[in-house]
Write an enzyme that holds these catalytic residues in place. Structure first.
Site, PDB file in Angstrom:
ATOM      1  N   SER A 189      16.674  81.961  87.267  1.00 50.34           N
ATOM      2  CA  SER A 189      16.216  82.645  86.057  1.00 50.34           C
ATOM      3  C   SER A 189      15.123  81.898  85.306  1.00 50.34           C
ATOM      4  O   SER A 189      14.335  82.515  84.596  1.00 50.34           O
ATOM      5  CB  SER A 189      17.401  82.910  85.130  1.00 50.34           C
ATOM      6  OG  SER A 189      18.081  81.708  84.825  1.00 50.34           O
ATOM      7  N   HIS A 217      18.217  88.643  88.209  1.00 49.71           N
ATOM      8  CA  HIS A 217      16.774  88.870  88.109  1.00 49.71           C
ATOM      9  C   HIS A 217      16.189  89.498  89.367  1.00 49.71           C
ATOM     10  O   HIS A 217      14.981  89.636  89.488  1.00 49.71           O
ATOM     11  CB  HIS A 217      16.055  87.554  87.797  1.00 49.71           C
ATOM     12  CG  HIS A 217      16.477  86.981  86.487  1.00 49.71           C
ATOM     13  ND1 HIS A 217      15.870  87.323  85.304  1.00 49.71           N
ATOM     14  CD2 HIS A 217      17.486  86.133  86.170  1.00 49.71           C
ATOM     15  CE1 HIS A 217      16.477  86.684  84.317  1.00 49.71           C
ATOM     16  NE2 HIS A 217      17.454  85.959  84.813  1.00 49.71           N
ATOM     17  N   LYS A 247      18.798  93.513  82.572  1.00 47.63           N
ATOM     18  CA  LYS A 247      17.431  93.009  82.782  1.00 47.63           C
ATOM     19  C   LYS A 247      16.566  94.164  83.288  1.00 47.63           C
ATOM     20  O   LYS A 247      16.259  95.055  82.516  1.00 47.63           O
ATOM     21  CB  LYS A 247      17.496  91.769  83.646  1.00 47.63           C
ATOM     22  CG  LYS A 247      18.022  90.643  82.757  1.00 47.63           C
ATOM     23  CD  LYS A 247      18.548  89.428  83.372  1.00 47.63           C
ATOM     24  CE  LYS A 247      19.085  88.521  82.265  1.00 47.63           C
ATOM     25  NZ  LYS A 247      19.961  87.484  82.729  1.00 47.63           N
TER      26      LYS A 247
END
Ligand code: PLP
Length: 393
Positions: A189, A217, A247
């Site tokens: 990340s 991610h 996200k």
């Protein structure tokens, strides 16, 4: 006045002392009121900014179809789910979302949690206990480490992406343990790099260990939107692929994809699933609509990484593997100052400091979104280039 309340209490003295210590080391964090707006914009204290500090890689948090799905669900089903999913909170919308996630990740089943943090802190201690070994990449997300500590087993952090170091730990410690988990981020990340999943898979198999990837991610950004497993050819799937809906998916929530048996076990034993209220119907419906977009709009999914590539070419940074580009500054104070200079020019790029990243590697973390315009990426590249030259002088 009693000593148990008010500004002079030992509790306040403890907290004030800690805060002063953080302040002195440039480690104190403060909340900045920020209104996020569509197309990568944000407003702070009335000033407009372009934000390169969001994980909303596809801009789906503001997509009209995603908003509409959330609004419809709220009108129809209310804003809360009322209880744990095992009690009365298991809305039919969950099944639709879990089926979509399982299809994207290529697994039999999926279980949605309240958040990614809750997923890791429930999943890991459900699978491992005090007689077990948990090997965690040293750069893995904080909630993986929290989950690992909750097992009360032997927790070892191996060097980032270092399969040789991992195997050395396994050779030393595997025999003494009953079960063994290897846990890593799929996309790191704060670095944007990928875990070497095929090599990790091979090591896990050699030592009878279970491999868990945290793909917070990866979904929506790499592997055709399916995440880090699918960035490899052939795809390299961990035994368990967890991730977040907060996200690139644009909303809120977490998930775990695995076999039907593993998911059924977790439905019974992951404490953060059993004892925490189900996700709001709005969040479930929004994620479902967002995943439909991720699986059909190829150009959208490819855009954040393409912008990151353009930025790295312009700044002379190494070719990125994901839409996350770290600009390592080093000292905490220097990173804060660089971030302030970028903000003065209208770009929000948050400085990331320890303990989020190792001491001495404070950085600007630039996160690219499909919503960004080429000309903003070019402008930011020019400013960052200047920062990098300045720090070498
Ligand atoms: C953000 C993040 C999480 C936590 O997910 P939330 O849904 O925000 O709780 C977990 N793991 C990684 C690698 C993350 O980046």
């Amino acid at each position: 006045m009693s000593n148990r309340q008010g500004p002079q209490s030992s509790l306040d003295r403890f907290c004030a002392g800690k805060l002063a210590d953080m302040e002195a080391r440039f480690l104190r964090r403060t909340l900045q009121e920020t209104e996020r707006q569509p197309i990568g914009k944000a407003s702070r204290n009335g000033s407009p900014y372009i934000s390169f500090s969001c994980n909303d890689y596809l801009g789906l948090s503001h997509h009209p179809k995603v908003i509409e799905a959330a609004v419809d669900a709220a009108k129809k089903y209310g804003v809360g789910s009322g209880a744990s999913r095992l009690v009365t909170g298991n809305h039919p919308l969950f099944r639709d979302l879990e089926q979509k996630l399982a299809a994207i990740k290529g697994t039999e089943d999926c279980l949605v949690f309240g958040s990614g943090y809750l997923a890791n802190t429930g999943l890991i201690p459900a699978l491992a206990g005090s007689r077990d070994l948990v090997l965690v990449d040293e750069l893995a997300h904080a909630c993986i480490n929290t989950g690992a500590q909750l097992t009360r087993g032997t927790v070892v952090r191996f060097r980032n992406n270092d399969v040789t170091d991992l195997e050395a730990h396994l050779c030393r410690q595997r025999e003494k343990a009953e079960k063994c988990l290897i846990v890593t981020d799929g996309v790191f990340s704060m670095d944007g790099t990928l875990a070497p999943l095929p090599e990790l898979r091979a090591v896990a198999d050699r030592h009878d260990a279970w491999l868990i990837t945290d793909d917070a991610h990866g979904i929506g950004t790499i592997g055709g939107g399916r995440g880090s497993a699918f960035a490899f050819d052939p795809p390299s799937k961990a035994d368990i692929q967890m991730g977040t809906l907060s996200k690139a998916v644009g909303g809120y929530g977490g998930y775990v994809c695995a076999t039907r048996t593993v998911c059924e076990f977790l439905r019974n034993r992951a404490r953060s699933f059993v004892f925490s209220t189900g996700l709001s119907p709005m969040a479930v419906a929004a994620a479902s609509a967002a995943l439909d977009i991720i699986m059909t709009d190829r150009d959208l999914v490819e855009r954040p990484l393409n912008l990151a590539r353009m930025f790295c070419r312009l700044t002379g940074l190494p070719e990125p593997c994901s839409p996350i580009v770290p600009v390592i500054i080093g000292e905490n104070e220097a990173a804060l100052q660089a971030s302030e200079r970028l903000a003065a020019a209208g770009y929000l790029v948050t400085a990331i400091r320890p303990p989020t990243v190792p001491v001495g590697t404070a950085r600007l973390r630039v996160a690219f979104s499909a919503s960004h315009l080429e000309r903003d990426v070019e402008m930011l590249a020019r400013l960052v280039h200047r920062e990098l030259k300045g720090s070498c002088a």
